[in-house]
Motif scaffolding. Structure first.
Motif, PDB file in Angstrom:
ATOM      1  N   VAL A 199       0.744  -1.380   0.033  1.00  0.00           N
ATOM      2  CA  VAL A 199       0.141  -0.039   0.016  1.00  0.00           C
ATOM      3  C   VAL A 199       0.747   1.367  -0.041  1.00  0.00           C
ATOM      4  O   VAL A 199       1.877   1.209   0.984  1.00  0.00           O
ATOM      5  CB  VAL A 199      -0.683   0.014   1.173  1.00  0.00           C
ATOM      6  N   THR A 200       0.635   2.227  -0.737  1.00  0.00           N
ATOM      7  CA  THR A 200       1.206   3.257  -0.885  1.00  0.00           C
ATOM      8  C   THR A 200       0.370   4.407  -1.879  1.00  0.00           C
ATOM      9  O   THR A 200      -0.371   3.918  -2.528  1.00  0.00           O
ATOM     10  CB  THR A 200       2.794   3.570  -1.364  1.00  0.00           C
ATOM     11  N   GLY A 201       0.347   5.845  -1.516  1.00  0.00           N
ATOM     12  CA  GLY A 201      -0.598   6.675  -2.092  1.00  0.00           C
ATOM     13  C   GLY A 201      -2.001   6.426  -2.271  1.00  0.00           C
ATOM     14  O   GLY A 201      -2.616   6.556  -3.193  1.00  0.00           O
ATOM     15  N   GLY A 202      -2.454   5.452  -1.283  1.00  0.00           N
ATOM     16  CA  GLY A 202      -3.765   5.238  -1.387  1.00  0.00           C
ATOM     17  C   GLY A 202      -4.251   4.019  -2.065  1.00  0.00           C
ATOM     18  O   GLY A 202      -5.272   3.917  -2.395  1.00  0.00           O
ATOM     19  N   LYS A 203      -3.175   3.469  -2.702  1.00  0.00           N
ATOM     20  CA  LYS A 203      -3.374   2.389  -3.466  1.00  0.00           C
ATOM     21  C   LYS A 203      -3.276   1.097  -3.186  1.00  0.00           C
ATOM     22  O   LYS A 203      -1.926   1.001  -2.370  1.00  0.00           O
ATOM     23  CB  LYS A 203      -2.891   2.606  -4.993  1.00  0.00           C
ATOM     24  N   ALA A 204      -3.644   0.030  -3.112  1.00  0.00           N
ATOM     25  CA  ALA A 204      -3.475  -1.509  -2.914  1.00  0.00           C
ATOM     26  C   ALA A 204      -2.939  -2.152  -3.949  1.00  0.00           C
ATOM     27  O   ALA A 204      -3.563  -2.361  -5.295  1.00  0.00           O
ATOM     28  CB  ALA A 204      -4.492  -2.146  -2.118  1.00  0.00           C
ATOM     29  N   PHE A 205      -1.854  -2.937  -3.835  1.00  0.00           N
ATOM     30  CA  PHE A 205      -1.178  -3.827  -4.941  1.00  0.00           C
ATOM     31  C   PHE A 205      -1.123  -5.233  -4.240  1.00  0.00           C
ATOM     32  O   PHE A 205      -0.443  -5.526  -3.543  1.00  0.00           O
ATOM     33  CB  PHE A 205       0.142  -3.445  -5.320  1.00  0.00           C
ATOM     34  N   CYS A 206      -2.285  -5.940  -4.554  1.00  0.00           N
ATOM     35  CA  CYS A 206      -2.810  -7.264  -3.812  1.00  0.00           C
ATOM     36  C   CYS A 206      -1.559  -8.318  -4.066  1.00  0.00           C
ATOM     37  O   CYS A 206      -1.292  -8.359  -5.337  1.00  0.00           O
ATOM     38  CB  CYS A 206      -4.200  -7.504  -4.012  1.00  0.00           C
ATOM     39  N   MET A 207      -1.266  -9.037  -3.267  1.00  0.00           N
ATOM     40  CA  MET A 207      -0.272 -10.128  -3.176  1.00  0.00           C
ATOM     41  C   MET A 207      -1.362 -11.351  -3.690  1.00  0.00           C
ATOM     42  O   MET A 207      -2.167 -11.089  -4.143  1.00  0.00           O
ATOM     43  CB  MET A 207       0.540 -10.291  -2.260  1.00  0.00           C
ATOM     44  N   THR A 208      -0.658 -12.681  -3.773  1.00  0.00           N
ATOM     45  CA  THR A 208      -1.401 -13.644  -3.854  1.00  0.00           C
ATOM     46  C   THR A 208      -2.025 -14.375  -2.628  1.00  0.00           C
ATOM     47  O   THR A 208      -1.441 -14.119  -1.431  1.00  0.00           O
ATOM     48  CB  THR A 208      -0.399 -14.782  -4.309  1.00  0.00           C
ATOM     49  N   THR A 209      -3.052 -14.918  -2.616  1.00  0.00           N
ATOM     50  CA  THR A 209      -3.947 -15.258  -1.447  1.00  0.00           C
ATOM     51  C   THR A 209      -3.020 -16.607  -0.697  1.00  0.00           C
ATOM     52  O   THR A 209      -2.011 -17.327  -1.337  1.00  0.00           O
ATOM     53  CB  THR A 209      -5.201 -16.254  -1.937  1.00  0.00           C
ATOM     54  N   ALA A 210      -3.225 -16.557   0.587  1.00  0.00           N
ATOM     55  CA  ALA A 210      -2.518 -17.539   1.379  1.00  0.00           C
ATOM     56  C   ALA A 210      -3.589 -18.006   2.571  1.00  0.00           C
ATOM     57  O   ALA A 210      -4.493 -17.370   3.018  1.00  0.00           O
ATOM     58  CB  ALA A 210      -1.267 -17.107   2.100  1.00  0.00           C
ATOM     59  N   GLN A 211      -3.583 -19.339   3.138  1.00  0.00           N
ATOM     60  CA  GLN A 211      -4.152 -19.840   4.252  1.00  0.00           C
ATOM     61  C   GLN A 211      -3.188 -20.194   5.283  1.00  0.00           C
ATOM     62  O   GLN A 211      -2.618 -21.529   5.100  1.00  0.00           O
ATOM     63  CB  GLN A 211      -5.103 -20.722   3.639  1.00  0.00           C
ATOM     64  N   ASP A 212      -3.251 -19.539   6.530  1.00  0.00           N
ATOM     65  CA  ASP A 212      -2.700 -20.163   7.698  1.00  0.00           C
ATOM     66  C   ASP A 212      -3.469 -21.237   8.079  1.00  0.00           C
ATOM     67  O   ASP A 212      -4.492 -21.451   8.308  1.00  0.00           O
ATOM     68  CB  ASP A 212      -2.330 -18.791   8.556  1.00  0.00           C
ATOM     69  N   HIS A 213      -2.442 -21.855   9.152  1.00  0.00           N
ATOM     70  CA  HIS A 213      -3.480 -22.922  10.278  1.00  0.00           C
ATOM     71  C   HIS A 213      -2.817 -22.503  11.537  1.00  0.00           C
ATOM     72  O   HIS A 213      -1.667 -22.750  12.085  1.00  0.00           O
ATOM     73  CB  HIS A 213      -3.009 -24.353   9.806  1.00  0.00           C
ATOM     74  N   LYS A 214      -3.844 -21.812  12.444  1.00  0.00           N
ATOM     75  CA  LYS A 214      -3.541 -21.213  13.666  1.00  0.00           C
ATOM     76  C   LYS A 214      -3.322 -22.283  14.969  1.00  0.00           C
ATOM     77  O   LYS A 214      -2.616 -22.278  15.751  1.00  0.00           O
ATOM     78  CB  LYS A 214      -4.456 -20.114  13.922  1.00  0.00           C
ATOM     79  N   ARG A 215      -4.188 -23.255  14.669  1.00  0.00           N
ATOM     80  CA  ARG A 215      -4.437 -24.257  15.813  1.00  0.00           C
ATOM     81  C   ARG A 215      -3.131 -24.948  15.836  1.00  0.00           C
ATOM     82  O   ARG A 215      -2.304 -25.251  15.015  1.00  0.00           O
ATOM     83  CB  ARG A 215      -5.425 -25.145  15.849  1.00  0.00           C
ATOM     84  N   ALA A 216      -2.665 -25.288  17.195  1.00  0.00           N
ATOM     85  CA  ALA A 216      -1.478 -26.121  17.588  1.00  0.00           C
ATOM     86  C   ALA A 216      -1.517 -27.562  16.904  1.00  0.00           C
ATOM     87  O   ALA A 216      -0.262 -27.960  16.303  1.00  0.00           O
ATOM     88  CB  ALA A 216      -1.288 -26.152  19.021  1.00  0.00           C
ATOM     89  N   PHE A 217      -2.426 -28.276  16.752  1.00  0.00           N
ATOM     90  CA  PHE A 217      -2.412 -29.573  16.526  1.00  0.00           C
ATOM     91  C   PHE A 217      -3.061 -29.983  15.480  1.00  0.00           C
ATOM     92  O   PHE A 217      -4.110 -29.102  15.042  1.00  0.00           O
ATOM     93  CB  PHE A 217      -3.035 -30.274  17.716  1.00  0.00           C
ATOM     94  N   ASP A 218      -3.165 -31.204  14.704  1.00  0.00           N
ATOM     95  CA  ASP A 218      -3.672 -31.489  13.658  1.00  0.00           C
ATOM     96  C   ASP A 218      -5.262 -31.606  13.572  1.00  0.00           C
ATOM     97  O   ASP A 218      -5.928 -31.698  15.032  1.00  0.00           O
ATOM     98  CB  ASP A 218      -3.511 -33.138  13.425  1.00  0.00           C
ATOM     99  N   GLY A 219      -6.109 -31.454  12.844  1.00  0.00           N
ATOM    100  CA  GLY A 219      -7.511 -31.483  12.702  1.00  0.00           C
ATOM    101  C   GLY A 219      -7.823 -30.153  13.374  1.00  0.00           C
ATOM    102  O   GLY A 219      -9.111 -29.884  13.700  1.00  0.00           O
ATOM    103  N   ASP A 220      -7.135 -29.025  13.288  1.00  0.00           N
ATOM    104  CA  ASP A 220      -7.327 -27.627  13.974  1.00  0.00           C
ATOM    105  C   ASP A 220      -7.865 -27.892  15.338  1.00  0.00           C
ATOM    106  O   ASP A 220      -8.670 -27.190  15.798  1.00  0.00           O
ATOM    107  CB  ASP A 220      -8.458 -27.088  13.040  1.00  0.00           C
ATOM    108  N   LEU A 221      -7.215 -28.505  16.252  1.00  0.00           N
ATOM    109  CA  LEU A 221      -7.380 -28.739  17.374  1.00  0.00           C
ATOM    110  C   LEU A 221      -6.336 -28.120  18.388  1.00  0.00           C
ATOM    111  O   LEU A 221      -5.166 -27.751  17.808  1.00  0.00           O
ATOM    112  CB  LEU A 221      -7.580 -30.156  17.841  1.00  0.00           C
ATOM    113  N   GLY A 222      -6.506 -27.652  19.608  1.00  0.00           N
ATOM    114  CA  GLY A 222      -5.519 -27.183  20.567  1.00  0.00           C
ATOM    115  C   GLY A 222      -5.600 -25.608  20.437  1.00  0.00           C
ATOM    116  O   GLY A 222      -6.457 -25.145  19.913  1.00  0.00           O
ATOM    117  N   PRO A 223      -4.719 -24.964  21.206  1.00  0.00           N
ATOM    118  CA  PRO A 223      -4.829 -23.401  21.409  1.00  0.00           C
ATOM    119  C   PRO A 223      -4.320 -22.926  20.033  1.00  0.00           C
ATOM    120  O   PRO A 223      -3.466 -23.369  19.322  1.00  0.00           O
ATOM    121  CB  PRO A 223      -3.737 -23.409  22.507  1.00  0.00           C
TER     122      PRO A 223
END
Length: 430
Positions: A199-223
Motif C-alpha cells: 500500500v502506498t499513495g492510497g492504492k493497494a497492490f494485492c499479493m497472492t492468497t494464503a491460508q494459515d493454520h492457527k491451531r497447534a494440533f492436527d485437525g485444527d485442535l488445541g490452542p
C-alpha cells in the motif's frame, strides 16, 4: 544500497532472503536476526528495534538506504515516524497507520466507517459489562485482547464457560496491557484466507492468497498459535470471493490516504478474511507482512523486492508491478515441544542442509541461534519454516513433508495435515 531489516523471525528471514537476491542490495543487516539470517546478512543483536533514535543512529552510521520494519511492535512504537522525519526511506506505516493492528477496537471502527463487512462486536474496559455481552451473544464466541499479544491474544470459545474464563484472563493480566481493553465478537463460520497488499499513495497492490493454520494440533485442535503452517495460493477461493477481497483491500488502502489519517500509509496491509456464506468478511487488519504467510508469498514473487519496497517507501505507486510464479508453495512450521506453552531452548538442530538439497525447498529460520560450540540450536517456540515449491498443490505438500523428515531436533513438534483440508475441496468446511 545498504538495507536494514528489523526483526528476528521467520518472516524477517524470508524478507532478507528475497532482498538478498536483488542486484541492488549491497550490505544487508538484520536486527536482531537469527541463525538463518546470519548466513546471508550481518546480524545486529544489540540494536533496540523499538527505539527509533537507536535505529536512526545505526542507519546513519551504516549509510542505510532503506529500512524494512518486519514486526508490529516497532511500527506501533513509531519507529517509522522517527526515521521518515529524518528523510530515510522506510517500508512500514507510521504509528497512526499501525493502530489498525495495535488496537482491534480502532480497526473495527475503521471498518465500520468505511463500510467493510466484519463480525458484530463490542469492546469493554470493565469485566461485568463484558461478561454480560458474552451471555447476550452466546457461544461460540471470540474474545480478543485489544492490543498487541504476539498473535496469541485471540480465544475462540466454544461454550460460555470458556468464553467467560477468557474474558477474566484478559482483565487479570494474561496479555499484559494488551488485555486492558477486551474486544468480543460473534464467531463467523467458514474458511479463513489471508490477502496481503503493498500500500502506498492510497492504492493497494494485492499479493497472492494464503491460508494459515492457527491451531497447534492436527485437525485444527488445541490452542491458537502464531501459525503452524501455510500455503499459497488458496484453491478453495472462487473468483467472486477473490474479487470481493481485492475490493476490500482497495477500499481500505484508499481510506488510509484520508482523514483521520494524517500521513500516507506506506507498507503492507494484511487482510485476514473469513469466507462466509454472505461473502468475505474481515477478521482483522495487520500493519505488516504475516508470519508465516510471508514465507510462502515471497518465494512466489517473480519481481525485485527492493524495487517494490523502495517504490512503496517513496510513495511511487505508478512504479509498482507485481508478477507471480505459477508454482504452489507449502510451509510446515517446526516448533519446540510444548509450544505455544512453555518450552525448552538449546536443542541441537540437524538436517537442514540435506532438506535444502531437495528441489524447490528452502528452510527459513524463526527461533534459532548458535551456541558456544557454534552449533545451530533452538531458541524459540516456532523454530523453522520448511517451505517447498511444486508444480501442483500435492507435489508441494509432499515435498515439504519429505524435507521435514530430514530435519531433527529433540522435541520437534509439527502438524502433519497442513493443506490437507483444502486439498479435499470447499466441502471440507461444510
Amino acid at each position: 544500497m545498504n538495507i536494514l531489516v528489523l526483526g528476528g523471525g521467520g518472516r524477517e528471514h524470508a524478507i532478507a532472503w528475497a532482498l538478498a537476491k536483488s542486484p541492488k542490495t549491497d550490505e544487508l543487516y538484520v536486527a536482531p536476526g537469527n541463525g538463518g539470517t546470519a548466513a546471508i546478512a550481518h546480524n545486529v543483536a544489540d540494536l533496540d528495534v523499538e527505539d527509533g533514535q537507536s535505529v536512526l543512529a545505526f542507519a546513519r552510521e551504516h549509510n542505510i538506504g532503506l529500512v524494512v520494519i518486519g514486526p508490529e511492535a516497532p511500527l506501533v512504537a513509531g519507529v517509522a515516524d522517527v526515521l521518515r522525519k529524518e528523510g530515510l526511506a522506510v517500508f512500514g506505516p507510521d504509528a497512526q497507520g499501525a493502530r489498525l493492528e495495535g488496537s482491534k477496537t480502532f480497526s473495527k471502527k475503521f471498518m465500520d466507517a468505511n463500510g467493510i463487512a466484519t463480525a458484530r462486536y463490542a469492546s469493554f474496559t470493565e469485566l461485568d459489562p463484558a461478561l454480560a455481552y458474552v451471555r447476550e451473544l452466546g457461544a461460540p464466541i471470540v474474545v480478543k485482547a485489544d492490543g498487541l499479544a504476539a498473535g496469541k491474544g485471540v480465544i475462540v470459545a466454544d461454550d460460555l464457560e470458556d468464553a467467560e474464563e477468557a474474558v477474566r484472563s484478559c482483565f487479570d493480566g494474561a496479555f499484559g496491557e494488551a488485555g486492558s481493553t477486551v474486544l468480543i465478537e460473534e464467531c463467523l463460520d467458514g474458511p479463513e484466507c489471508s490477502l496481503l497488499a503493498f500500500v502506498t499513495g492510497g492504492k493497494a497492490f494485492c499479493m497472492t492468497t494464503a491460508q494459515d493454520h492457527k491451531r497447534a494440533f492436527d485437525g485444527d485442535l488445541g490452542p491458537n498459535t502464531g501459525g503452524m503452517g501455510v500455503y499459497s495460493p488458496v484453491p478453495i477461493v472462487d473468483a467472486d470471493e477473490l474479487a470481493g477481497m481485492r475490493a476490500v483491500m482497495e477500499n481500505a488502502a484508499a481510506a488510509t490516504a484520508r482523514a483521520p489519517f494524517e500521513r500516507e500509509y506506506r507498507g503492507v496491509l494484511y487482510g485476514g478474511f473469513m469466507l462466509t456464506s454472505e461473502g468475505p468478511k474481515v477478521l482483522e487488519f495487520n500493519a505488516r507482512f504475516g508470519d508465516p504467510e510471508t514465507q510462502v508469498v515471497l518465494p512466489r514473487l517473480d519481481a525485485d523486492l527492493v524495487d517494490i519496497m523502495l517504490a512503496v517507501a517513496e510513495g511511487r505507486p505508478d512504479d509498482i508491478e507485481l508478477r507471480w510464479s505459477e508454482q504452489w508453495a507449502v510451509c510446515v512450521v517446526l516448533a519446540s515441544e510444548g509450544y505455544p506453552g512453555a518450552y525448552e531452548k538449546g536443542k541441537v538442530i540437524l538436517g537442514i542442509e540435506e532438506a535444502e538439497e531437495l528441489e524447490g525447498v528452502t528452510v527459513f529460520h524463526a527461533g534459532t541461534a548458535r551456541n558456544i560450540d557454534d552449533e545451530l540450536v533452538t531458541a524459540g517456540g516456532r523454530v523453522l519454516n520448511v517451505v517447498a515449491l511444486g508444480d501442483s498443490f500435492d507435489e508441494a505438500r509432499e515435498r515439504a513433508y519429505e524435507a521435514v523428515d530430514l530435519i531433527n531436533f529433540e522435541g520437534k513438534q509439527y502438524r502433519t495435515d497442513i493443506g490437507k483440508r483444502a486439498a479435499a475441496g470447499r466441502e471440507a468446511w461444510d
